[in-house]
Design a protein around this motif. Structure first.
Motif, PDB file in Angstrom:
ATOM      1  N   GLN A 231      -9.754  -2.061  10.441  1.00 20.83           N
ATOM      2  CA  GLN A 231      -9.719  -3.055   9.347  1.00 20.83           C
ATOM      3  C   GLN A 231      -8.939  -2.385   8.332  1.00 20.83           C
ATOM      4  OE1 GLN A 231     -13.411  -3.495   7.533  1.00 20.83           O
ATOM      5  NE2 GLN A 231     -12.743  -5.014   6.061  1.00 20.83           N
ATOM      6  N   ASP A 232      -7.711  -3.013   7.944  1.00 28.43           N
ATOM      7  CA  ASP A 232      -7.017  -2.623   7.084  1.00 28.43           C
ATOM      8  C   ASP A 232      -7.472  -2.494   5.596  1.00 28.43           C
ATOM      9  OD1 ASP A 232      -4.753  -1.555   5.567  1.00 28.43           O
ATOM     10  OD2 ASP A 232      -3.310  -2.982   6.199  1.00 28.43           O
ATOM     11  N   ILE A 233      -7.695  -1.371   5.158  1.00 27.69           N
ATOM     12  CA  ILE A 233      -8.146  -1.039   3.764  1.00 27.69           C
ATOM     13  C   ILE A 233      -7.151  -0.471   2.862  1.00 27.69           C
ATOM     14  CG2 ILE A 233     -10.517  -1.083   4.384  1.00 27.69           C
ATOM     15  CD1 ILE A 233     -10.287   2.038   4.378  1.00 27.69           C
ATOM     16  N   THR A 234      -5.846  -0.560   3.217  1.00 28.10           N
ATOM     17  CA  THR A 234      -5.089   0.093   2.514  1.00 28.10           C
ATOM     18  C   THR A 234      -4.935  -0.806   0.935  1.00 28.10           C
ATOM     19  OG1 THR A 234      -3.492   0.373   4.489  1.00 28.10           O
ATOM     20  CG2 THR A 234      -2.275   0.563   2.214  1.00 28.10           C
ATOM     21  N   GLU A 235      -4.903  -1.944   0.841  1.00 33.82           N
ATOM     22  CA  GLU A 235      -5.020  -2.370  -0.535  1.00 33.82           C
ATOM     23  C   GLU A 235      -6.342  -2.055  -1.286  1.00 33.82           C
ATOM     24  OE1 GLU A 235      -3.469  -4.673  -3.535  1.00 33.82           O
ATOM     25  OE2 GLU A 235      -2.259  -3.810  -1.811  1.00 33.82           O
ATOM     26  N   LEU A 236      -7.417  -1.936  -0.627  1.00 33.33           N
ATOM     27  CA  LEU A 236      -8.676  -1.811  -1.425  1.00 33.33           C
ATOM     28  C   LEU A 236      -8.538  -0.055  -1.798  1.00 33.33           C
ATOM     29  CD1 LEU A 236     -11.129  -3.121   1.202  1.00 33.33           C
ATOM     30  CD2 LEU A 236     -10.408  -4.259  -0.985  1.00 33.33           C
ATOM     31  N   LYS A 237      -8.200   0.601  -1.029  1.00 34.09           N
ATOM     32  CA  LYS A 237      -7.614   1.897  -1.317  1.00 34.09           C
ATOM     33  C   LYS A 237      -6.687   2.065  -2.663  1.00 34.09           C
ATOM     34  CE  LYS A 237     -10.124   4.940   1.096  1.00 34.09           C
ATOM     35  NZ  LYS A 237     -11.005   5.852   0.711  1.00 34.09           N
ATOM     36  N   ARG A 238      -5.917   1.280  -2.636  1.00 31.75           N
ATOM     37  CA  ARG A 238      -4.610   1.116  -3.757  1.00 31.75           C
ATOM     38  C   ARG A 238      -5.575   0.459  -5.105  1.00 31.75           C
ATOM     39  NH1 ARG A 238      -1.261  -1.875  -6.402  1.00 31.75           N
ATOM     40  NH2 ARG A 238      -2.022  -4.053  -5.578  1.00 31.75           N
ATOM     41  N   LEU A 239      -6.134  -0.385  -4.763  1.00 26.10           N
ATOM     42  CA  LEU A 239      -6.915  -0.925  -6.061  1.00 26.10           C
ATOM     43  C   LEU A 239      -7.946  -0.090  -6.513  1.00 26.10           C
ATOM     44  CD1 LEU A 239      -7.667  -4.642  -4.826  1.00 26.10           C
ATOM     45  CD2 LEU A 239      -5.645  -3.772  -6.370  1.00 26.10           C
ATOM     46  N   GLU A 240      -8.512   0.755  -5.743  1.00 23.86           N
ATOM     47  CA  GLU A 240      -9.620   1.863  -6.134  1.00 23.86           C
ATOM     48  C   GLU A 240      -8.905   2.826  -6.820  1.00 23.86           C
ATOM     49  OE1 GLU A 240     -13.071   4.803  -4.173  1.00 23.86           O
ATOM     50  OE2 GLU A 240     -11.866   3.663  -2.900  1.00 23.86           O
ATOM     51  N   GLN A 241      -7.595   3.152  -6.407  1.00 19.74           N
ATOM     52  CA  GLN A 241      -7.095   4.441  -6.923  1.00 19.74           C
ATOM     53  C   GLN A 241      -6.431   3.968  -8.464  1.00 19.74           C
ATOM     54  OE1 GLN A 241      -6.509   7.480  -5.866  1.00 19.74           O
ATOM     55  NE2 GLN A 241      -5.711   7.901  -8.023  1.00 19.74           N
ATOM     56  N   ILE A 242      -5.935   2.483  -8.457  1.00 23.16           N
ATOM     57  CA  ILE A 242      -5.701   1.761  -9.791  1.00 23.16           C
ATOM     58  C   ILE A 242      -7.121   2.105 -10.762  1.00 23.16           C
ATOM     59  CG2 ILE A 242      -4.910  -0.305 -10.972  1.00 23.16           C
ATOM     60  CD1 ILE A 242      -3.176  -0.869  -8.598  1.00 23.16           C
ATOM     61  N   ARG A 243      -7.860   1.674 -10.363  1.00 25.05           N
ATOM     62  CA  ARG A 243      -9.223   1.564 -11.271  1.00 25.05           C
ATOM     63  C   ARG A 243      -9.491   3.074 -11.661  1.00 25.05           C
ATOM     64  NH1 ARG A 243     -14.268   3.232 -10.625  1.00 25.05           N
ATOM     65  NH2 ARG A 243     -13.816   3.528  -8.364  1.00 25.05           N
ATOM     66  N   LYS A 244      -9.260   4.165 -10.828  1.00 20.97           N
ATOM     67  CA  LYS A 244      -9.857   5.444 -11.318  1.00 20.97           C
ATOM     68  C   LYS A 244      -8.484   5.799 -11.962  1.00 20.97           C
ATOM     69  CE  LYS A 244     -11.696   6.852  -7.095  1.00 20.97           C
ATOM     70  NZ  LYS A 244     -11.746   7.832  -5.776  1.00 20.97           N
ATOM     71  N   ASP A 245      -7.324   5.222 -11.836  1.00 18.48           N
ATOM     72  CA  ASP A 245      -6.197   5.814 -12.864  1.00 18.48           C
ATOM     73  C   ASP A 245      -6.582   5.023 -14.119  1.00 18.48           C
ATOM     74  OD1 ASP A 245      -5.112   7.372 -10.998  1.00 18.48           O
ATOM     75  OD2 ASP A 245      -3.519   5.885 -10.359  1.00 18.48           O
TER      76      ASP A 245
END
Length: 465
Positions: A231-245
């Motif tokens: 399951q590709d979660i690359t976009e979820l990881k990116r959004l999570e990083q954006i949220r943290k940033d």
């Protein structure tokens, strides 16, 4: 079947022989009557015709026997052979012969059952294939010998493979990242369920996958192999990083003016207010930081509003030239401060948009161009028509943007030159607001930049009808 045919033919020949023997005995009985006859040709003629009649009758009877007893059985046998070959549409002819009708009916019932079972099986296979191909997750199945027995299209596309280089190959022979290979080997060797997150480089992009592996168990608890789902979660990881940033950046941006206001006000309360010059200097700093804090809060509120689901703009036919000139007037002091020449190449065009929101867009783009431009440079604004869209371009001669940074340019709080944008009072939210407002107008925004030469922002908006 051949045995039965030989049996019937043998019986028929015996019957014909008995018939001829009877005929011969009859002729022997009649022979004394004609022995005194001078012409005995009549006797031989009678014998010949009797023989012919006997053969014709035997042929008719034999054909009838074969037609009744042999043909239905042969047809049933041929139908059974077709069923063995997989032709479940074949049917046996149901004759009226009592000795074969039950056999033909039974074979036809068997054929219909096999046809129905095959149709159900084909339908289930099609459903399974459709499900596997369209499940959205990459899948690979490996048999107990370690050979790939099944892959779906998302797996082949994700790892840029073709069925010919995957199917039937040992799992270590297919070209997948080492992290994926190690996980497959772990599940294959341990024959246990496992779930992990894998991160690996795919070309120049970093990919993140949630990978699940499980053994495939058949009847009687027989181990048949393993199945791996990605399951590709690359976009979820990116959004999570954006949220943290975002949380980190908001905290930092709020803390800086608050700390300044608090520090200078405490200094004034400690007695610095008695010095008029110091008092005025500190109040000016407090005022500046308060404005910065207010601008940040307003930008956050604007961004929160335009990012809400269902956000709409009040789009009406309007003069885009007037919008550009109004935005220029509002930031003219900043332009004059850096002695920048603003060049307008504008055609009179009406667009379908919200005037206030588009003024906000143009102001953000112009402020961004001024911020990253040196003194005595030029900024060009173009407005023209192409096909059925209006095109607005804001071109500067600033520091430019690295190609690797363009993808992140519209992220909240992302800055190309952090020191310069902070010193100029920017919040880092302007371009993000621009992107959302243009998309709300059913338009597009693009960026073209060369480091050391400058940057061009291009906006596409629908024309007013």
């Amino acid at each position: 079947m051949n045995f039965l045919r030989h049996r019937l033919l043998t019986t028929l020949l015996v019957w014909i022989g008995m018939m001829l023997a009877g005929l011969f005995i009859v002729m022997l009985q009649l022979l004394p009557i004609y022995e005194d006859a001078e012409d005995k040709s009549d006797i031989w003629m009678l014998l010949f015709f009797s023989l012919v009649v006997a053969l014709v009758l035997s042929a008719i009877v034999g054909s009838r026997v074969i037609g009744v007893a042999i043909k239905p059985i042969e047809n049933a046998t041929e139908t059974a052979m077709e069923l063995v070959k997989g032709n479940y549409v074949a049917r046996a002819s149901e004759s009226n012969a009592s000795n074969s009708i039950e056999l033909s009916r039974t074979i036809n019932v068997l054929a219909r059952n096999l046809q129905e079972i095959t149709a159900v099986r084909v339908m289930e296979q099609e459903r399974l294939k459709t499900l596997i191909e369209n499940m959205g997750s990459a899948l690979i199945m490996i048999d107990k010998q370690g050979a790939v027995s099944l892959v779906n299209k998302p797996f082949l596309e994700e790892f840029e493979l073709t069925p010919s280089v995957v199917m039937g190959k040992f799992y270590k022979e297919i070209q997948v990242p080492i992290e994926v290979e190690n996980f497959i080997e772990s599940v294959f060797m341990t024959e246990t369920h496992s779930r992990v997150q894998i991160e690996f480089l795919s070309g120049l992009k970093l990919k993140n996958f949630n990978v699940y592996g499980a053994p495939v168990i058949g009847e009687h608890e027989r181990w048949l192999g393993i199945v791996i789902v990605f399951q590709d979660i690359t976009e979820l990881k990116r959004l999570e990083q954006i949220r943290k940033d975002f949380v980190a950046n908001v905290s930092h941006e709020l803390r800086t003016p608050v700390t300044s206001i608090k520090g200078f006000s405490e200094t004034l309360l400690d007695g610095a207010y008695k010095d008029t010059e110091t008092l005025l200097s500190f109040l000016e700093i407090v005022h500046t930081e308060s404005n910065r804090l207010e601008m940040l809060i307003n930008d956050l509120l604007d961004l929160s509003k335009v990012e809400q689901s269902g956000f709409r703009v009040n789009a009406q036919p309007m003069n885009m030239e007037a919008v550009i000139k109004r935005a220029r007037e509002m930031i003219q002091p900043k332009i004059d401060e850096k002695s920048i020449h603003l060049k307008l190449e504008i055609q009179p065009i009406n667009v379908l948009g919200d005037a206030n929101r588009l003024i906000q867009v143009m102001m953000n783009l112009l402020i961004n161009a001024v911020t990253y431009s040196s003194n005595h440079t030029e900024i060009t604004i173009r407005l023209f028509r192409k096909d059925n869209r209006a095109i607005i371009q804001v071109e500067d001669q600033g520091i430019g943007i690295e190609s690797s940074e363009i993808e992140r340019l519209f992220e909240r709080f992302y800055r190309v030159d952090r020191a310069r944008s902070r010193n100029s009072g920017g919040t880092g939210l302007g371009l993000s607001i621009v992107k959302h407002l243009i998309e709300a107008h059913h338009g597009q925004v693009e960026v073209d930049s060369t480091v050391g030469v400058g940057t061009t922002f291009t906006i596409y908006l629908p024309l007013a009808i």
